[in-house]
Design an enzyme around this catalytic site. Structure first.
Site, short mmCIF file in Angstrom:
data_model
loop_
_atom_site.label_atom_id
_atom_site.label_comp_id
_atom_site.label_asym_id
_atom_site.label_seq_id
_atom_site.Cartn_x
_atom_site.Cartn_y
_atom_site.Cartn_z
CG ASP A 32 46.55 27.49 52.93
OD1 ASP A 32 46.22 28.78 52.32
OD2 ASP A 32 45.66 26.72 52.80
CB ILE A 33 43.93 24.70 55.91
CG1 ILE A 33 43.46 23.47 56.69
CG2 ILE A 33 43.34 24.68 54.40
CD1 ILE A 33 41.94 23.42 56.84
CG ASP A 45 42.54 23.60 60.62
OD1 ASP A 45 41.99 24.72 60.59
OD2 ASP A 45 41.95 22.71 60.52
CG ASN A 107 34.50 45.65 49.87
OD1 ASN A 107 33.17 45.56 49.51
ND2 ASN A 107 35.37 44.61 49.40
CG HIS A 108 31.68 42.33 51.05
ND1 HIS A 108 30.79 42.77 50.52
CD2 HIS A 108 32.66 42.23 50.44
CE1 HIS A 108 30.90 42.60 49.16
NE2 HIS A 108 32.29 42.25 49.36
CE1 TYR A 131 34.44 37.26 53.56
CE2 TYR A 131 33.62 39.36 52.53
CZ TYR A 131 34.53 38.47 52.83
OH TYR A 131 35.79 38.81 52.33
CE LYS A 135 36.77 38.98 55.52
NZ LYS A 135 38.19 38.31 55.76
N1 LIG Z 1 40.11 38.74 47.11
C1 LIG Z 1 39.53 39.75 47.39
O1 LIG Z 1 38.79 40.53 46.54
C2 LIG Z 1 39.44 39.95 48.96
C3 LIG Z 1 38.70 41.26 49.31
C4 LIG Z 1 38.58 41.62 50.49
C5 LIG Z 1 38.74 40.76 51.56
N2 LIG Z 1 39.37 39.53 51.22
C6 LIG Z 1 40.03 38.88 52.41
O2 LIG Z 1 41.20 38.07 52.01
C7 LIG Z 1 41.31 36.86 52.69
C8 LIG Z 1 41.90 36.06 51.58
O3 LIG Z 1 41.03 36.24 50.29
P1 LIG Z 1 41.34 35.22 49.05
O4 LIG Z 1 40.67 36.13 48.08
O5 LIG Z 1 42.81 35.40 48.73
O6 LIG Z 1 40.74 33.85 49.39
P2 LIG Z 1 41.25 32.37 48.81
O7 LIG Z 1 40.07 31.43 49.29
O8 LIG Z 1 41.89 32.39 47.67
O9 LIG Z 1 42.42 32.28 50.04
C9 LIG Z 1 42.14 31.82 51.50
C10 LIG Z 1 43.01 30.84 51.88
O10 LIG Z 1 42.72 30.30 53.30
C11 LIG Z 1 42.90 29.02 53.32
N3 LIG Z 1 42.10 28.30 54.48
C12 LIG Z 1 40.88 28.07 54.43
N4 LIG Z 1 40.46 27.42 55.59
C13 LIG Z 1 41.54 27.55 56.46
C14 LIG Z 1 41.69 27.30 57.67
N5 LIG Z 1 40.63 26.46 58.51
N6 LIG Z 1 43.09 27.13 58.08
C15 LIG Z 1 44.03 27.86 57.46
N7 LIG Z 1 43.97 28.22 56.01
C16 LIG Z 1 42.69 28.05 55.53
C17 LIG Z 1 42.48 28.42 51.87
O11 LIG Z 1 43.18 27.07 51.82
C18 LIG Z 1 43.18 29.76 50.86
O12 LIG Z 1 44.40 29.08 50.51
C19 LIG Z 1 40.08 36.62 53.09
O13 LIG Z 1 40.12 36.80 54.51
C20 LIG Z 1 39.00 37.32 52.43
O14 LIG Z 1 37.89 37.73 53.29
C21 LIG Z 1 39.56 39.33 49.87
O1 LIG Z 2 33.89 43.08 47.21
C1 LIG Z 2 34.46 42.34 46.55
O2 LIG Z 2 34.68 42.32 45.26
C2 LIG Z 2 35.39 41.25 47.36
O3 LIG Z 2 35.18 41.24 48.75
C3 LIG Z 2 35.94 40.30 49.42
O4 LIG Z 2 35.70 40.53 50.86
C4 LIG Z 2 35.71 38.86 49.12
O5 LIG Z 2 36.47 38.17 49.68
C5 LIG Z 2 35.94 38.77 47.54
O6 LIG Z 2 35.39 37.30 47.01
C6 LIG Z 2 34.89 39.77 46.68
O7 LIG Z 2 35.32 39.62 45.52
#
Ligand SMILES: NC(=O)c1ccc[n+]([C@@H]2O[C@H](COP(=O)([O-])OP(=O)(O)OC[C@H]3O[C@@H](n4cnc5c(N)ncnc54)[C@H](O)[C@@H]3O)[C@@H](O)[C@H]2O)c1
Ligand SMILES: O=C(O)[C@H]1O[C@@H](O)[C@H](O)[C@@H](O)[C@@H]1O
Length: 256
Positions: A32-33, A45, A107-108, A131, A135
């Site tokens: 992670d970063i 990073d 999904n977005h 966003y 993707k």
């Molecule tokens: N949580 C959801 O519902 C959801 C749904 C669809 C897609 N996603 C995707 O899943 C992934 C993770 O989502 P999440 O909800 O766990 O988000 P999150 O913000 O909790 O996790 C993202 C992680 O990436 C790290 N990060 C940020 N910049 C960075 C960099 N430059 N280099 C390395 N690491 C870096 C952050 O420190 C963090 O730990 C994202 O790509 C998000 O778009 C999430």
């Molecule tokens: O659509 C959603 O609910 C989710 O979509 C993901 O892409 C986003 O990372 C998350 O923050 C949203 O909550």
């Protein structure tokens, strides 16, 4: 020998769940970063091409989860961090002979289809935001590298994964994925045959009234989700109507 798996973004909501769920079965390098020595998470990073080259040496599979929240800021964040970071990762994977990148898409990327519209995973992109658009770009980066090089690329369009393993809105009940289902789905993607070069798929649990058909994934990659948002709500006596409603007519709805 265990398969070598690099996880980016391993400290985040999804990354930490997957790190926990996959570390027994695979030889995981969690990054992670922000490094976290207590959790065994090393610093990486995704904007640092040199670091990525070093960390991808000897990897079989990359699980690309890292994402800087962009609030639809294309020039300031999405392009210089998330899109550029993905490019560095694909380049390094190509150079180092990594077999597959599994990308946490969303999904977005198709969120502008209307609620009630049945959509297939092969329908055209309809991003609902900058966003979502970034993707789409990264999914297509995977398409290019899988067509042009030896790299296999899987894009999981994750639905809603809030981190406490329950849906928090009516909209979420149509796209929610539980932690154990997400872990299972990612394992299916890791284990899918090496000659499967490219795949887009929606990542949800077996929700009643799912926005997406995911039944075919059982035959294709062995994904058999165990959870269902509606059943979980029924078990705790919560009605969908009691959850926050989304007034938009689009599947992507409000960014939660
Ligand atoms: N949580 C959801 O519902 C959801 C749904 C669809 C897609 N996603 C995707 O899943 C992934 C993770 O989502 P999440 O909800 O766990 O988000 P999150 O913000 O909790 O996790 C993202 C992680 O990436 C790290 N990060 C940020 N910049 C960075 C960099 N430059 N280099 C390395 N690491 C870096 C952050 O420190 C963090 O730990 C994202 O790509 C998000 O778009 C999430
Ligand atoms: O659509 C959603 O609910 C989710 O979509 C993901 O892409 C986003 O990372 C998350 O923050 C949203 O909550």
């Amino acid at each position: 020998m265990k398969r070598k798996l690099l996880i980016t973004g391993a400290s985040g909501v999804i990354g930490s769940s997957l790190y926990r769920g996959l570390q027994q079965e695979y030889d995981v390098l969690a990054t992670d970063i922000e490094a976290d020595a207590d959790q065994g998470i090393e610093s990486l990073d995704i904007t640092n091409a040199q670091q990525i080259k070093e960390k991808t040496i000897g990897m079989d599979t990359i699980l690309h989860i890292a994402w800087q929240k962009d609030e639809d800021d294309f020039l300031g964040v999405a392009l210089p961090v998330n899109v550029t970071g993905a490019y560095h990762l694909f380049e390094a994977a190509k150079e180092n002979g990594v077999q597959r990148i599994i990308f946490a898409s969303s999904n977005h990327s198709t969120g502008f289809y209307k609620v009630g519209e049945d959509i297939d995973v092969n329908d055209p992109y309809r991003p609902d935001s900058i966003y979502g658009l970034s993707k789409c770009y990264i999914e297509l980066l995977g398409r290019l590298y899988s067509d042009q090089h030896q790299l296999s690329s899987f894009n999981i369009r994750i639905g809603n994964f809030p981190g406490d393993d329950r849906p928090h809105s009516e909209r979420a009940t149509h796209i929610w994925i539980s932690e154990r289902d997400l872990v299972q789905l990612v394992k299916c993607c890791i284990e899918a045959p090496a000659d499967r070069k490219y795949m887009n798929l929606y990542g949800t649990s077996a929700n009643t009234d799912n926005y997406y058909n995911i039944d075919y994934l059982a035959e294709e990659i062995g994904y058999r989700p165990q959870d269902n948002a509606a059943e979980l709500l029924a078990a705790e006596n919560t009605q969908k109507e009691q959850l926050p409603q989304d007034e938009t007519a689009f599947q992507g709805g409000q960014h939660e």
